[in-house]
Enzyme design. Structure first.
Site, PDB file in Angstrom:
ATOM      1  N   PHE A  47       0.839  -1.210   0.000  1.00 14.59           N
ATOM      2  CA  PHE A  47       0.000   0.000   0.000  1.00 14.59           C
ATOM      3  C   PHE A  47       0.872   1.258   0.000  1.00 14.59           C
ATOM      4  O   PHE A  47       0.700   2.149   0.834  1.00 14.59           O
ATOM      5  CB  PHE A  47      -0.976   0.030   1.201  1.00 14.59           C
ATOM      6  CG  PHE A  47      -1.995  -1.070   1.173  1.00 14.59           C
ATOM      7  CD1 PHE A  47      -3.161  -0.936   0.437  1.00 14.59           C
ATOM      8  CD2 PHE A  47      -1.783  -2.244   1.880  1.00 14.59           C
ATOM      9  CE1 PHE A  47      -4.106  -1.953   0.408  1.00 14.59           C
ATOM     10  CE2 PHE A  47      -2.713  -3.278   1.855  1.00 14.59           C
ATOM     11  CZ  PHE A  47      -3.875  -3.122   1.117  1.00 14.59           C
ATOM     12  N   HIS A  48       1.815   1.299  -0.889  1.00 14.32           N
ATOM     13  CA  HIS A  48       2.641   2.496  -1.023  1.00 14.32           C
ATOM     14  C   HIS A  48       3.376   2.457  -2.362  1.00 14.32           C
ATOM     15  O   HIS A  48       3.399   1.426  -3.041  1.00 14.32           O
ATOM     16  CB  HIS A  48       3.661   2.592   0.130  1.00 14.32           C
ATOM     17  CG  HIS A  48       4.603   1.439   0.186  1.00 14.32           C
ATOM     18  ND1 HIS A  48       4.445   0.388   1.044  1.00 14.32           N
ATOM     19  CD2 HIS A  48       5.705   1.166  -0.542  1.00 14.32           C
ATOM     20  CE1 HIS A  48       5.411  -0.484   0.856  1.00 14.32           C
ATOM     21  NE2 HIS A  48       6.187  -0.037  -0.108  1.00 14.32           N
ATOM     22  N   ALA A  49       3.969   3.598  -2.695  1.00 17.18           N
ATOM     23  CA  ALA A  49       4.900   3.682  -3.830  1.00 17.18           C
ATOM     24  C   ALA A  49       6.185   4.279  -3.274  1.00 17.18           C
ATOM     25  O   ALA A  49       6.232   4.724  -2.120  1.00 17.18           O
ATOM     26  CB  ALA A  49       4.313   4.577  -4.919  1.00 17.18           C
TER      27      ALA A  49
ATOM     28  N   ARG B  51       2.316  -0.492  -4.953  1.00 22.86           N
ATOM     29  CA  ARG B  51       2.345  -1.954  -4.873  1.00 22.86           C
ATOM     30  C   ARG B  51       1.581  -2.451  -3.651  1.00 22.86           C
ATOM     31  O   ARG B  51       1.576  -1.814  -2.598  1.00 22.86           O
ATOM     32  CB  ARG B  51       3.777  -2.508  -4.879  1.00 22.86           C
ATOM     33  CG  ARG B  51       4.609  -2.529  -3.603  1.00 22.86           C
ATOM     34  CD  ARG B  51       5.174  -1.180  -3.211  1.00 22.86           C
ATOM     35  NE  ARG B  51       5.650  -0.341  -4.263  1.00 22.86           N
ATOM     36  CZ  ARG B  51       6.916  -0.272  -4.652  1.00 22.86           C
ATOM     37  NH1 ARG B  51       7.828  -1.000  -4.047  1.00 22.86           N
ATOM     38  NH2 ARG B  51       7.276   0.570  -5.597  1.00 22.86           N
TER      39      ARG B  51
END
Ligand code: T46
Length: 134
Positions: A48-50, A95
């Site tokens: 839950f981040h880039a 992702r």
């Protein structure tokens, strides 16, 4: 979005298999950090981040899991279940990892040391950043 799955040469003989990882050779960057995720609980979703700059290669050395990759335009799911295959994840790709098998060991090679300021953990912010960029 271009999904880059890197085939890693597996040296196999009657004793088993061996894969070697060499920076700037079969790994397309200098390796500054290696971490691995294991003991994941049932139905867990991680990520839950880039990242703003970080480039990484994800290898499932045991078991399997799925990645959702999202560049702000397109979302693609990738199954990793082969220790001789690496998923290259560039910067500005959202992702999520899920569907971990009980025995999954997900190893990640990174081109930089850990830096929390490189994370974009808010999806709205991420979409604004990639739209602003294109
Ligand atoms: C990524 C995906 C594929 C550290 O102290 N050092 C590290 O090198 C890392 C990666 C994490 N941590 C700490 C930070 C958190 O307190 O470990 C804890 C779990 O990290 P996080 O919630 O970021 O884990 P994931 O599985 O959601 O994401 C990780 C990576 O952080 C990330 O860069 O791309 O795996």
């Amino acid at each position: 979005m271009d999904i880059k799955l890197i085939q890693l040469q597996s040296h196999g003989d009657e004793r088993g298999s061996l894969v070697s990882l060499e920076e700037e050779k079969n790994i397309p960057f200098s390796i500054k950090r290696v971490y691995y995720v294991f003991n994941t609980k049932d139905k867990v979703r991680r990520g839950f981040h880039a990242h703003k700059k970080l480039k990484q290669l994800a290898i499932v050395v045991k078991g399997s899991c799925r990645f959702l990759l999202d560049d702000g335009n397109e979302k693609i799911e990738v199954l990793l279940d082969n220790p001789a295959q690496g998923l290259y994840i560039e910067s500005f790709v959202w992702r999520e990892m899920f569907d971990f098998s009980e025995d999954c060991v997900l190893m990640v090679l990174a081109d930089s040391i850990y830096d929390e300021t490189d994370y974009v953990r808010d999806y709205e912010e991420f979409t604004k950043m990639v739209k602003h960029d294109s």
